[in-house]
Scaffold this active site. Structure first.
Site, PDB file in Angstrom:
ATOM      1  CG  LEU A 113       2.377  -6.886   6.097  1.00  0.00           C
ATOM      2  CD1 LEU A 113       1.791  -8.241   6.497  1.00  0.00           C
ATOM      3  CD2 LEU A 113       1.262  -5.929   5.660  1.00  0.00           C
ATOM      4  CB  SER A 129       3.171  -4.708  -3.757  1.00  0.00           C
ATOM      5  OG  SER A 129       3.718  -3.409  -3.748  1.00  0.00           O
ATOM      6  CD1 TRP A 175      11.811  -2.285   2.810  1.00  0.00           C
ATOM      7  CD2 TRP A 175      13.221  -0.675   3.459  1.00  0.00           C
ATOM      8  NE1 TRP A 175      12.878  -2.299   1.938  1.00  0.00           N
ATOM      9  CE2 TRP A 175      13.760  -1.311   2.315  1.00  0.00           C
ATOM     10  CE3 TRP A 175      13.939   0.368   4.050  1.00  0.00           C
ATOM     11  CZ2 TRP A 175      14.970  -0.932   1.755  1.00  0.00           C
ATOM     12  CZ3 TRP A 175      15.144   0.740   3.499  1.00  0.00           C
ATOM     13  CH2 TRP A 175      15.642   0.104   2.360  1.00  0.00           C
ATOM     14  CB  THR A 203       8.403   3.060  10.863  1.00  0.00           C
ATOM     15  OG1 THR A 203       8.547   3.406   9.488  1.00  0.00           O
ATOM     16  CG2 THR A 203       8.480   4.334  11.699  1.00  0.00           C
ATOM     17  CG  LEU A 250      -1.036  -2.186   5.963  1.00  0.00           C
ATOM     18  CD1 LEU A 250      -0.768  -3.140   4.814  1.00  0.00           C
ATOM     19  CD2 LEU A 250       0.139  -1.239   6.148  1.00  0.00           C
ATOM     20  CD  GLU A 283       2.088   2.180   5.846  1.00  0.00           C
ATOM     21  OE1 GLU A 283       1.798   1.008   5.603  1.00  0.00           O
ATOM     22  OE2 GLU A 283       2.568   2.535   6.921  1.00  0.00           O
ATOM     23  N   GLY A 284       1.512   0.881   0.460  1.00  0.00           N
ATOM     24  CA  GLY A 284       0.884   0.702  -0.849  1.00  0.00           C
ATOM     25  C   GLY A 284       1.480   1.658  -1.864  1.00  0.00           C
TER      26      GLY A 284
END
Length: 393
Positions: A140, A147, A171, A173, A248, A372-373
């Site tokens: 994503l 953001s 980024w 994972t 998310l 994740e925010g």
């Protein structure tokens, strides 16, 4: 019956663990035993070398039952939210990279297929991912859009019955080791999700090196150069940002539990060290300033544990809202990071070495604070929830 003062557990002062069910405690203890025996002896080396043996560990984590454990069917356990939460707590008590691997596999990649995939897609991928025979990632975030995913540049266009995908993700994972990438892209019909198997022509994944955080974790950049995908590569049930954001939310829920584990590991390391470190002919645990640090740590640790458990119960009741998840992530990551920093001061110079887990946790938590925010985004989520006014733009 109230516990007497001499029976207080210094690692769980309020006995929050007593609020768990027998099954929740069994899962907690089983995952803790696995990490103690299989993971902790190697963590310092993995972190120092910047490696994570995902291919070796994935089948073991599958056998443990934690990959997609909160999903139903297709080889998944169908566990409750709190059961999944306590598993995340124990995984991250070992290392944030380990919990991240499990979280990306289950809450992002698997959950996206489970929630939005066709029956054929579910049958093809979910049993393999649940068993750890396959590894997944979730694309994503982009180099210029973290953001603000609504403005992502990755795009998929129709060409006959096929799709042609172009763009990049950052980024990510598990990126370079993933057998399946769940990739989100703009289309003429809005944001859609695509399943991109490893080895697809035009799809490359490059590891990101030089990290000072999450070193025992694989982090990659994904690139898509005229990647041709068949019509059945699209996730049919996902249109718009709601799809990726709902997944998310699942990952963020795991984080608000996981960081309690990291905080506990830092606190207990500081407590054990303070009891045995002798200065001025006595353990430093006997000094007022050290006791103040330990007390502040345990106060915040227990509050974070209670926050996680309350949100978990709300989730199991079907009453957890996105604002609740933001509350937990914002509070518990921030709390864990402060506990890690304070614990490092108790350990003094020893605290900067890999002989102790504290600075490793602190470095990892710097990433957890923003992925994740970010804290800023979760602050604005809560600000809108309590005022009714959006402050994003």
């Amino acid at each position: 019956m109230a516990r007497s003062a001499d029976r207080l557990d210094p690692t769980d002062l309020l006995a929050v663990g007593d609020l768990l069910t027998d099954e929740e405690r069994l899962i907690r203890d089983t995952v803790r035993r696995f990490t103690d025996e299989r993971i902790r002896p190697h963590l310092a080396d993995w972190f120092e070398q910047g490696t994570f043996p995902a291919r070796e560990l994935a089948p073991e984590l599958g056998s443990l039952g934690v990959l997609g454990m909160h999903l139903d069917g297709y080889g998944c356990a169908g566990s409750t939210a709190v059961e999944y939460g306590v598993a995340c707590m124990e995984l991250e008590a070992a290392d944030s990279g380990l919990r991240s691997f499990v979280s990306v596999q289950g809450s992002l990649a698997m959950r996206s297929v489970h929630a939005f995939g066709s029956e054929e897609q579910k049958q093809q991928w979910l049993p393999e991912l649940a068993a750890g025979r396959a590894i997944g990632c979730f694309g994503l975030t982009e180099p210029d859009f973290g953001s603000d995913p609504a403005n992502m540049r990755t795009r998929a266009r129709r060409r006959g019955d096929d799709w042609v995908l172009n763009g990049s993700k950052m980024w990510i994972t598990n990126g370079s080791i993933a057998d399946l990438a769940v990739v989100w892209a703009q289309t003429d019909d809005g944001l859609r999700g695509f399943l991109v198997p490893k080895g697809t022509k035009g799809f490359t994944a490059t590891d990101i090196h030089g990290k000072l955080s999450l070193r025992a974790s694989v982090t990659s950049e994904l690139a898509f150069d005229d990647v041709v995908l068949p019509a059945d590569a699209v996730l049919p049930g996902a249109r718009g940002l709601r799809g990726p954001l709902s997944s998310l939310g699942e990952a963020r829920y795991g984080i608000l539990w996981g960081t309690v584990g990291a905080a506990r590991d830092c606190y207990t390391s500081a407590l054990d060290y303070a009891r045995t470190r002798i200065q001025f002919d006595r353990p430093i645990a006997g000094f007022q300033l050290t006791q103040e640090k330990l007390v502040e740590m345990v106060l915040e640790l227990e509050k974070a544990y209670l926050v996680a458990l309350r949100i978990g119960r709300l989730k199991d009741e079907g009453r957890a809202l996105p604002a609740h998840i933001s509350f937990g992530k914002l509070n518990n990551v921030r709390t864990a990071l402060e506990i890690a920093r304070s614990a490092r001061t108790v350990l003094g110079a020893n605290g900067i070495t890999l002989a102790y887990p504290v600075l490793r946790h602190a470095n990892n938590l710097e990433s957890v604070l923003t992925y994740e925010g970010t804290s800023e985004i979760h602050t604005l989520v809560l600000g809108e929830a309590i005022t009714g006014e959006s402050a994003y733009r």
